[in-house]
Design a protein around this motif. Structure first.
Motif, PDB file in Angstrom:
ATOM      1  N   SER A 220      53.958  92.210  49.827  1.00 42.40           N
ATOM      2  CA  SER A 220      52.796  91.898  48.937  1.00 42.40           C
ATOM      3  C   SER A 220      52.489  90.370  49.317  1.00 42.40           C
ATOM      4  O   SER A 220      51.027  90.164  49.257  1.00 42.40           O
ATOM      5  N   ALA A 225      49.199  95.744  50.086  1.00 43.66           N
ATOM      6  CA  ALA A 225      49.292  96.378  49.022  1.00 43.66           C
ATOM      7  C   ALA A 225      49.879  97.846  49.048  1.00 43.66           C
ATOM      8  O   ALA A 225      50.560  98.062  48.059  1.00 43.66           O
ATOM      9  N   ALA A 228      53.487  97.957  49.800  1.00 41.74           N
ATOM     10  CA  ALA A 228      54.382  97.208  48.866  1.00 41.74           C
ATOM     11  C   ALA A 228      54.358  98.335  47.659  1.00 41.74           C
ATOM     12  O   ALA A 228      55.525  98.289  47.072  1.00 41.74           O
TER      13      ALA A 228
END
Length: 403
Positions: A220, A225, A228
């Motif tokens: 993150s 993204a 994550a």
């Protein structure tokens, strides 16, 4: 023999029968001899009430025993001197000295005193004639021998009974101690079992969650993204698995179902650790291993879980192979990785390998760890089977949870 009411009845009945015999003239005596005989009977009853009765069934009292012998000697000498018929009081005197004397030695001494007293009464009452002496010797000799033999026999029985009672008490105490020790040992084994279960299930799942959470945080921060999100999805799945493990641990559900499922359970473990460690994990379980009994499948499954957990946390491996085979009376598990390895002879602070060894030992198997710094690690578990390939009866593993 030690109940006072029986002695009361015996002394009263014996004394009364002797007095009645004198009163009805069954024994030829003149007025003076009768008076002395009655006095001796009354003295015998008083001696019993004052000296003997209070200590029947009580701890031995040497002073009381001495006073008893003195009183009996006087009563028997005087009574037998008045009439030889009162020698019948021996029937009560001998048991009294054995009961109150409390030991064989005192019983024999008391019997001798009674015999001498009766003999002296015969001699005094009949004069020092040969007939009186012979009559006294015959009566007292037979009575002394019989009373001594019977007293020794009864004393032996009483001592045997006391010894048996003592042994029963000791046995009862020993059984209570064994029960207490068994309870303590069972509690200790249960605590150890629970510690292993928690380590093999919840602790490893939570450790995996920590690793995945750290990875998700790092991804993150780096702006990845999608990665994550994928990692967080894995976190969610591992958390669900941990929750299932906790519930199953509380419910004591079985780890491995009745149908062959060892390979599937190990594959699920491998999937979890592939996500955690990022290593390629190859799983191979043959048919013989799938046919193992539930207890041994549980042992092997937990060993796989511990081994893969160590790989994820310490090995930094890229390739791991998990192989379970059965044959030649042995089920064998091998976990091989190409990680950084370690020195097995060095002391370890963790519980993992030692706990694995304890679990395998309880199932009657052996654990081998081959490793060296920079050379990877091989963990090998062997569990014995019967001659026909069936599991040998052994220690039962505790209830487990599915991975």
């Amino acid at each position: 023999m030690l109940r006072k009411r029986w002695w009361d009845a015996a002394v009263v009945a014996g004394s009364a029968a002797t007095a009645v015999a004198l009163a009805f003239g069954l024994v030829p005596v003149d007025a003076v001899e009768a008076t002395v005989a009655y006095a001796a009977i009354v003295a015998f009853v008083l001696m019993y009430l004052i000296i003997a009765r209070p200590v029947i069934g009580e701890p031995h009292s040497p002073p009381r025993f001495v006073w008893l012998l003195v009183a009996l000697a006087v009563i028997l000498v005087v009574g037998t001197a008045a009439t030889g018929f009162l020698a019948i009081l021996q029937a009560l005197a001998y048991p009294l000295v054995w009961v109150i004397g409390d030991t064989r030695r005192n019983g024999v001494i008391g019997s001798a005193v009674i015999a001498v007293a009766v003999l002296a009464g015969y001699v005094i009452g009949g004069g020092s004639t040969t007939g009186a002496v012979l009559a006294g010797l015959a009566s007292t000799g037979f009575s002394f021998a019989f009373a001594t033999a019977l007293g020794l026999w009864i004393s032996g029985i009483a001592e045997y009974g006391d010894e048996r009672a003592r042994l029963v008490e000791e046995l009862t105490a020993a059984q209570a101690e064994v029960r207490a020790l068994s309870h303590e040992r069972g509690a200790a084994e249960e605590r150890e079992r629970l510690a292993r279960d928690i380590h093999d299930t919840l602790a490893q799942s939570l450790a995996g969650l920590v690793i995945l959470a750290e990875r998700a945080g790092r991804q993150s921060r780096e702006g990845a993204a999608d990665a994550a999100a994928s990692t967080m999805s894995t976190v969610e799945q591992v958390a669900r698995d941990a929750l299932a493990e906790a519930r199953a641990l509380v419910a004591r559900t079985a780890a491995v179902p009745d149908e062959p499922a060892l390979g599937a359970a190990i594959e699920r473990l491998a999937d979890r650790f592939r996500a955690q460690a990022g290593a390629a994990i190859d799983v191979a379980v043959d048919a013989a291993a799938e046919a193992l009994d539930r207890d041994r499948q549980v042992v092997l499954l937990r060993c796989v879980q511990e081994g893969l957990s160590n790989v994820a946390r310490h090995a930094q491996a890229t390739i791991v192979s998990v192989t379970v085979t059965g044959g030649d009376g042995v089920a064998t598990l091998e976990i091989v990785d190409d990680g950084r390895g370690f020195d097995p002879s060095e002391s370890r602070a963790g519980f993992g390998i030692d706990g694995m060894g304890d679990r395998v030992a309880l199932a009657g198997g052996t654990l081998e760890v081959d490793s060296a710094p920079g050379a990877g690690t091989t963990v090998r578990v062997r569990l014995p089977l019967g001659a026909d390939g069936t599991p040998r009866p052994g220690a039962h593993s505790p209830a487990e949870v599915a991975p």
